[in-house]
Design an enzyme around this catalytic site. Structure first.
Site, PDB file in Angstrom:
ATOM      1  N   PRO A 188       0.825  -1.216   0.000  1.00  0.00           N
ATOM      2  CA  PRO A 188       0.000   0.000   0.000  1.00  0.00           C
ATOM      3  C   PRO A 188       0.855   1.261   0.000  1.00  0.00           C
ATOM      4  CG  PRO A 188      -0.729  -1.545   1.698  1.00  0.00           C
ATOM      5  CD  PRO A 188       0.536  -2.090   1.159  1.00  0.00           C
ATOM      6  N   PRO A 217      53.814   1.344   7.265  1.00  0.00           N
ATOM      7  CA  PRO A 217      54.658   1.698   8.412  1.00  0.00           C
ATOM      8  C   PRO A 217      54.946   0.540   9.362  1.00  0.00           C
ATOM      9  CG  PRO A 217      52.414   2.462   8.746  1.00  0.00           C
ATOM     10  CD  PRO A 217      52.454   1.883   7.372  1.00  0.00           C
ATOM     11  N   ASP A 224      63.452  -4.511   2.691  1.00  0.00           N
ATOM     12  CA  ASP A 224      64.294  -3.622   3.486  1.00  0.00           C
ATOM     13  C   ASP A 224      64.182  -3.985   4.956  1.00  0.00           C
ATOM     14  OD1 ASP A 224      65.058  -2.291   1.285  1.00  0.00           O
ATOM     15  OD2 ASP A 224      63.765  -0.544   1.567  1.00  0.00           O
ATOM     16  N   LYS A 262      69.257  -1.513   4.238  1.00  0.00           N
ATOM     17  CA  LYS A 262      70.208  -0.748   5.025  1.00  0.00           C
ATOM     18  C   LYS A 262      69.499  -0.597   6.359  1.00  0.00           C
ATOM     19  CE  LYS A 262      70.952   1.225   0.616  1.00  0.00           C
ATOM     20  NZ  LYS A 262      69.701   0.788  -0.007  1.00  0.00           N
ATOM     21  N   GLY A 287      56.843   1.799   4.264  1.00  0.00           N
ATOM     22  CA  GLY A 287      56.046   2.972   3.935  1.00  0.00           C
ATOM     23  C   GLY A 287      55.584   2.946   2.497  1.00  0.00           C
ATOM     24  N   ASP A 288      55.776   4.053   1.812  1.00  0.00           N
ATOM     25  CA  ASP A 288      55.482   4.131   0.384  1.00  0.00           C
ATOM     26  C   ASP A 288      56.807   4.027  -0.365  1.00  0.00           C
ATOM     27  OD1 ASP A 288      53.248   5.214  -1.717  1.00  0.00           O
ATOM     28  OD2 ASP A 288      55.274   5.877  -2.232  1.00  0.00           O
ATOM     29  N   ALA A 339      55.248   6.846   6.286  1.00  0.00           N
ATOM     30  CA  ALA A 339      55.400   7.009   7.737  1.00  0.00           C
ATOM     31  C   ALA A 339      54.724   8.277   8.252  1.00  0.00           C
ATOM     32  CB  ALA A 339      56.887   7.015   8.097  1.00  0.00           C
ATOM     33  N   MET A 369      64.113  10.283   8.718  1.00  0.00           N
ATOM     34  CA  MET A 369      65.519  10.011   9.022  1.00  0.00           C
ATOM     35  C   MET A 369      66.129  11.173   9.804  1.00  0.00           C
ATOM     36  SD  MET A 369      66.637   8.198   5.446  1.00  0.00           S
ATOM     37  CE  MET A 369      65.490   9.002   4.338  1.00  0.00           C
TER      38      MET A 369
HETATM   39  N1  SAH Z   1      59.521   4.875   2.237  1.00  0.00           N
HETATM   40  C1  SAH Z   1      59.393   5.113   3.656  1.00  0.00           C
HETATM   41  C2  SAH Z   1      60.518   5.973   4.185  1.00  0.00           C
HETATM   42  C3  SAH Z   1      61.851   5.292   4.149  1.00  0.00           C
HETATM   43  S1  SAH Z   1      63.119   6.278   4.840  1.00  0.00           S
HETATM   44  C4  SAH Z   1      58.030   5.725   3.932  1.00  0.00           C
HETATM   45  O1  SAH Z   1      57.314   6.119   2.996  1.00  0.00           O
HETATM   46  O2  SAH Z   1      57.641   5.774   5.088  1.00  0.00           O
HETATM   47  C5  SAH Z   1      63.187   5.639   6.480  1.00  0.00           C
HETATM   48  C6  SAH Z   1      62.577   6.620   7.443  1.00  0.00           C
HETATM   49  O3  SAH Z   1      61.171   6.491   7.420  1.00  0.00           O
HETATM   50  C7  SAH Z   1      62.930   6.375   8.883  1.00  0.00           C
HETATM   51  O4  SAH Z   1      64.191   6.918   9.203  1.00  0.00           O
HETATM   52  C8  SAH Z   1      61.825   7.100   9.580  1.00  0.00           C
HETATM   53  O5  SAH Z   1      62.021   8.480   9.553  1.00  0.00           O
HETATM   54  C9  SAH Z   1      60.651   6.787   8.689  1.00  0.00           C
HETATM   55  N2  SAH Z   1      59.873   5.619   9.147  1.00  0.00           N
HETATM   56  C10 SAH Z   1      59.723   4.440   8.540  1.00  0.00           C
HETATM   57  N3  SAH Z   1      58.879   3.639   9.227  1.00  0.00           N
HETATM   58  C11 SAH Z   1      58.473   4.347  10.294  1.00  0.00           C
HETATM   59  C12 SAH Z   1      57.576   4.110  11.372  1.00  0.00           C
HETATM   60  N4  SAH Z   1      56.913   2.947  11.493  1.00  0.00           N
HETATM   61  N5  SAH Z   1      57.389   5.080  12.281  1.00  0.00           N
HETATM   62  C13 SAH Z   1      58.008   6.266  12.163  1.00  0.00           C
HETATM   63  N6  SAH Z   1      58.871   6.545  11.172  1.00  0.00           N
HETATM   64  C14 SAH Z   1      59.098   5.618  10.249  1.00  0.00           C
END
Ligand code: SAH
Length: 483
Positions: free
Chosen positions: A43, A231, A254, A276, A311-312, A341, A392
């Site tokens: 309805p 991260p 890495d 590294k 990270g990226d 990060a 870093m």
């Molecule tokens: N490609 C990565 C960065 C690599 S250089 C990215 O996009 O995150 C490495 C640096 O990334 C470290 O010295 C630190 O500054 C940062 N990093 C990576 N992992 C991290 C985390 N879990 N927490 C905080 N800083 C982080």
């Protein structure tokens, strides 16, 4: 098996939907996926249903509404009836009539009155997966559905449709075994890669290549995928990264890549740490040139190489060097982005990286480069309102603070340091720029950590998961499933 799963052809059939409220709306959304004519008898209908009825007039879908109470004759042409009047007595009455008339009927949430029940559905039309629990455990069925959803690419249906025109050609060209091998390779990622890169033409070329190689996917397998591992928290990995890891033959990673992420790769894969240390002064046995050479050698030998970076991969990841090396060697290379990060650190601080009226840009910078302490436009970075994330930067924090203050930065600028963002051992320490070194020292932060300048902590919290939940599809694989 009391309930037997079947796939019913809905084209040119009439499906009756009794009811016009929220329950009927939920069913209608599902039924709109079919090719049936949908007749709603009620309805009154809620505005959302009305919208669908309106839209159907203009579109392909056939949905009509009869604004009245149910009549037994409504069942006359029905192939299937869904009953959701939200009146239990009326539901029962309609269901009884439908059963009597031999029409399949489902009373929403009432299996006792129903002759059919609707499964949880994963829709990658023309591929559909139906999950049933005989109504006994719908929550479990939905959980399984989520696992299947995750394991099937969103474009799977398009891929299957794109492959269909080639079936006859493949069947004519290859014997039974080679044909099977071809389709295995096709659906094991080669097809998806070709389709997402070049659409239908890509599929055409791929099938040609696979036919020529007796179904073996030589070319597509030998390649490199640069993957962002995020991260740390494995739940922050993208689905795409997960998929590549499932299939990779070699995983080069890495040091900062969380070990739990490596767990997600194929057990049979070869794992090589090429990292590294991520800390200044940390020794590495791996030179960039050696990493490139290994990566290329593996890909050329036909391996799918997953190059995992924290990270990226495109943020301070030296990705360009690896891409250039692959290009020079003629090895195909693709990229899967990850959560960098700084993004994870901002989530841990509960603050957004940009905000209208506060900062309309955010700078990502590294404190270190090839020559040691990186040079930047310190004057600009010291301007009021500047917001930036320093990678870093732990060892260089003192120099960073000095540079900024010397160039006129406000000593009271918010400063925060996030170590191990997204991991169980994460530390978030914050204060003001003048105290940056104390913030790091007092909290015992050694890195990996991101320094955020210009951002104060917010109230939100990052979503946490403390263990890796192995999804259903992966559990099958680990138990010796199809891959
Ligand atoms: N490609 C990565 C960065 C690599 S250089 C990215 O996009 O995150 C490495 C640096 O990334 C470290 O010295 C630190 O500054 C940062 N990093 C990576 N992992 C991290 C985390 N879990 N927490 C905080 N800083 C982080």
């Amino acid at each position: 098996m009391r309930y037997f799963p079947l796939l019913a052809d809905t084209r040119d059939k009439t499906i009756l939907l009794c009811g016009g409220g929220a329950l009927a709306l939920a069913k209608l959304r599902l039924l709109l996926k079919t090719e049936a004519n949908i007749v709603i008898v009620a309805p009154v209908i809620v505005p959302d249903i009305e919208d669908y009825v309106q839209n159907a007039r203009n579109g392909r879908q056939h949905v009509v509404w009869d604004g009245r109470a149910f009549a037994a004759s409504d069942l006359d042409n029905a192939f299937l009836a869904y009953v959701a009047t939200e009146d239990a007595v009326e539901d029962q009455r309609i269901a009884a009539l439908a059963r009597e008339a031999g029409i399949m009927v489902n009373v929403v949430d009432t299996p006792d009155e129903s002759t059919i029940i609707t499964p949880a559905i994963v829709d990658r039309d023309p591929v559909v997966v139906a999950i049933g629990s005989e109504g006994a455990a719908p929550v479990l069925a939905r959980k399984i559905k989520a696992g299947v959803e995750e394991s099937l690419s969103v474009s799977l249906g398009d891929l299957v449709n794109a492959a269909a025109p080639h079936r006859a050609r493949v069947a004519q060209s290859l014997d039974h075994r080679a044909k099977r091998r071809l389709w295995e390779n096709f659906f094991d990622g080669a097809g998806e890669a070709a389709f997402s890169a070049e659409g239908a033409n890509g599929i055409d070329d791929l099938i040609d290549r696979l036919i020529a190689a007796d179904g073996i996917d030589k070319q597509n397998r030998g390649r490199v995928v640069l993957i962002g591992a995020g991260p740390g928290d494995p739940d922050l990995l993208t689905l795409k990264a997960r998929k590549v890891l499932h299939r990779a033959d070699v995983v080069l990673y890495d040091r900062l890549v969380d070990p739990r992420i490596l767990e997600l790769a194929r057990r049979e894969a070869t794992f090589i740490e090429v990292g590294k240390s991520g800390r200044p002064g940390g020794e590495s046995s791996w030179k960039q040139g050696d990493i490139d050479a290994l990566m290329i050698e593996q890909a050329k030998s036909g391996a799918l190489v997953a190059r995992l970076k924290s990270g990226d991969p495109l943020v301070f990841g030296r990705a360009d060097e690896e891409i250039a090396a692959c290009d020079a060697a003629g090895v195909p290379v693709t990229i899967v982005p990850g959560i960098t990060a700084a993004a994870a650190a901002a989530a841990s601080m509960g603050v957004s990286l940009t905000r209208r009226g506060r900062n309309s840009s955010i700078t990502l910078l590294t404190a270190r480069d090839v020559d040691g302490f990186a040079n930047h436009d310190w004057r600009r970075l010291s301007e009021p309102g500047m917001t930036f994330a320093v990678y870093m930067g732990i060892q260089a924090a003192k120099a960073l603070r000095t540079k900024l203050l010397m160039n006129g930065a406000d000593p009271a600028t918010p400063a925060a340091v996030v170590e191990n963002a997204s991991r169980a051992n994460e530390i978030v320490a914050s204060g003001i720029l003048a105290d940056l070194t104390d913030i790091i020292h007092d909290s015992g932060i050694e890195g990996p950590a991101v320094i955020l300048i210009g951002l104060a902590r917010g109230s939100a919290k990052a979503e946490r998961t403390d263990k890796v939940v192995i999804p259903f599809a992966e559990a099958i694989r680990l138990n010796g499933g199809s891959q």
